[in-house]
Design an enzyme around this catalytic site. Structure first.
Site, mmCIF file in Angstrom:
data_model
loop_
_atom_site.group_PDB
_atom_site.id
_atom_site.type_symbol
_atom_site.label_atom_id
_atom_site.label_comp_id
_atom_site.label_asym_id
_atom_site.label_seq_id
_atom_site.Cartn_x
_atom_site.Cartn_y
_atom_site.Cartn_z
ATOM 1 N N GLY A 157 41.331 22.751 41.314
ATOM 2 C CA GLY A 157 40.819 22.296 42.675
ATOM 3 C C GLY A 157 39.721 23.194 43.257
ATOM 4 O O GLY A 157 39.104 22.712 44.330
ATOM 5 N N SER A 201 39.111 37.457 32.349
ATOM 6 C CA SER A 201 38.438 38.412 33.176
ATOM 7 C C SER A 201 37.777 39.599 32.471
ATOM 8 O O SER A 201 38.113 40.115 31.473
ATOM 9 C CB SER A 201 39.180 38.839 34.233
ATOM 10 O OG SER A 201 38.612 39.808 35.390
ATOM 11 N N THR A 249 46.225 44.104 34.379
ATOM 12 C CA THR A 249 47.454 43.932 33.135
ATOM 13 C C THR A 249 47.552 42.636 32.763
ATOM 14 O O THR A 249 47.384 42.592 31.630
ATOM 15 C CB THR A 249 48.814 44.661 33.859
ATOM 16 O OG1 THR A 249 48.552 46.045 34.152
ATOM 17 C CG2 THR A 249 49.813 44.559 32.716
ATOM 18 N N LYS A 293 45.489 40.094 32.943
ATOM 19 C CA LYS A 293 44.177 39.755 32.063
ATOM 20 C C LYS A 293 44.164 40.210 30.986
ATOM 21 O O LYS A 293 43.844 39.599 29.867
ATOM 22 C CB LYS A 293 43.037 39.850 32.918
ATOM 23 C CG LYS A 293 43.119 39.092 34.347
ATOM 24 C CD LYS A 293 42.802 37.708 34.020
ATOM 25 C CE LYS A 293 42.777 36.727 35.180
ATOM 26 N NZ LYS A 293 42.676 35.155 34.837
ATOM 27 N N VAL A 299 51.504 26.214 37.882
ATOM 28 C CA VAL A 299 51.884 26.473 36.831
ATOM 29 C C VAL A 299 52.816 27.429 36.435
ATOM 30 O O VAL A 299 53.510 27.685 35.306
ATOM 31 C CB VAL A 299 50.442 26.900 36.111
ATOM 32 C CG1 VAL A 299 49.277 25.817 36.174
ATOM 33 C CG2 VAL A 299 49.993 28.229 36.996
ATOM 34 N N TYR A 355 46.458 42.739 38.301
ATOM 35 C CA TYR A 355 45.512 41.704 37.998
ATOM 36 C C TYR A 355 44.989 42.000 36.523
ATOM 37 O O TYR A 355 44.890 41.382 35.632
ATOM 38 C CB TYR A 355 44.370 41.453 38.926
ATOM 39 C CG TYR A 355 43.415 40.583 38.518
ATOM 40 C CD1 TYR A 355 43.610 39.258 38.936
ATOM 41 C CD2 TYR A 355 41.945 40.694 37.853
ATOM 42 C CE1 TYR A 355 42.515 38.332 38.699
ATOM 43 C CE2 TYR A 355 41.211 39.586 37.718
ATOM 44 C CZ TYR A 355 41.550 38.637 38.068
ATOM 45 O OH TYR A 355 40.862 37.609 37.697
#
Length: 253
Positions: free
Chosen positions: A15, A143, A159, A161, A64, A157
Site C-alpha cells: 500500500g 535492511s 535484530t 532484520k 501478515v 528492528y
C-alpha cells in the site's frame, strides 16, 4: 518463471513505500500483481494507479502477523490464478521508542510479529505452490540494519532484520533443489513513510539524498526479470550520500 502465460506476484506491504513501487514496476513489466496490507484504502489506491497505467492488479487486506490469514491469502491467489511465481515480502514496521532506555516489550513483540514472523508466514504459505511448479522467487525486503548494527534503527528492528537475512539464506540452502530462490534486498535509508516514526524525522533535504521507493521498485523488477537459473542471494544497496558513513548528528538518532 512462467513462460507463455501470465506471471503472478504477491507483494505484501503493497500500500505504500517500497511495496507500492515494486508492485508498480512489476505490473509495468506485465506481471499480474496482488498487493496486500492492512489499509484497504491505500491498497485500492495502488490498484487504481496500476490499472490507470495499463497494468493488472488486485488487493487483499491482510495483517501478515496472523499466520492463518497469510495462508488464506496465498490459497486465494492460487485459487484465482493457478500459481504464484513471486512473493515480495515488503511489510515492515518500526516504533518510536526503540532504544534500550525506553524500549517497551509491546513494541519489541510487534516488530517480531510483523518483521520476522510475518515474513516466515508468507514464505511458508507460498511454498506448496512454488514446489509444485518447481519454480518460484521470493524477495525479502530486509535492511542495511540486517547487515550492519547501528544505534539508529534500534535493537528490535536490527535484530529482526538480521534474522530475515539468515532466514533468506537458509531458504536457498534447502529449496534450491526445488528450483526455488530467494533474495535478501537490504537497502540503506529510503525516503518512505516509516521515517515519520523516527525520534528525529529527517528533513526534506536529507530525504531527497536518500534512496527513493522507485529505486527499490526497479531493483525488485530487475531481480524478478532474471531467468530461473539465477539466484541473487543478497543485494546491499545504499544512498551515495550515506549518513551512516558521514555520521551527521541526525543520522545517529
Amino acid at each position: 518463471m512462467a513462460t507463455g502465460g501470465k506471471r503472478v506476484a504477491w507483494v505484501t506491504g503493497g500500500g505504500s513505500g517500497i511495496g507500492e513501487a515494486g508492485a508498480g514496476r512489476l505490473a509495468a513489466d506485465g506481471w499480474t500483481v496482488v498487493v496486500s496490507g492492512r489499509r484497504k484504502e491505500a491498497l485500492d489506491a495502488v490498484v487504481a494507479k496500476i490499472a490507470a497505467a495499463g497494468g493488472t492488479a488486485e488487493a487483499v487486506q491482510l495483517d501478515v502477523s496472523i499466520a492463518a490469514d497469510a495462508q488464506k491469502a496465498a490459497d486465494e491467489i492460487v485459487s484465482r490464478h493457478g500459481r504464484i511465481d513471486l512473493l515480495v515480502n515488503s511489510a515492515g514496521i518500526n516504533v518510536t521508542k526503540r532504544r534500550w532506555a525506553e524500549m517497551e516489550l509491546e513494541g519489541w513483540n510487534r516488530l517480531v510479529e510483523v518483521n520476522l514472523n510475518g515474513v516466515l508466514y508468507c514464505m511458508r504459505a507460498v511454498l506448496p505452490a512454488m514446489r509444485k511448479q518447481q519454480d518460484g522467487l521470493i524477495i525479502n525486503v530486509c535492511s542495511w540494519a540486517g547487515r550492519h548494527v547501528s544505534k539508529m534503527p534500534g535493537p528490535a528492528y536490527t535484530t529482526t532484520k538480521h534474522a530475515v537475512s539468515a532466514l533468506t539464506h537458509s531458504f536457498n540452502m534447502d529449496e534450491c533443489v526445488n528450483g526455488l530462490r530467494a533474495c535478501c534486498l537490504s537497502p540503506g535509508e529510503v525516503a518512505t513513510p516509516i521515517l515519520k516514526l523516527r525520534p528525529v524525522v529527517p528533513s526534506e533535504e536529507e530525504q531527497a539524498k536518500m534512496l527513493q521507493p522507485e529505486d527499490l521498485g526497479r531493483t525488485i523488477a530487475f531481480v524478478a526479470s532474471l531467468p530461473p537459473r539465477v539466484c541473487v542471494n543478497e543485494i546491499l544497496i545504499s544512498p551515495t550520500w550515506n549518513r551512516g558513513f558521514i555520521q551527521t548528528p541526525a543520522s545517529r538518532d
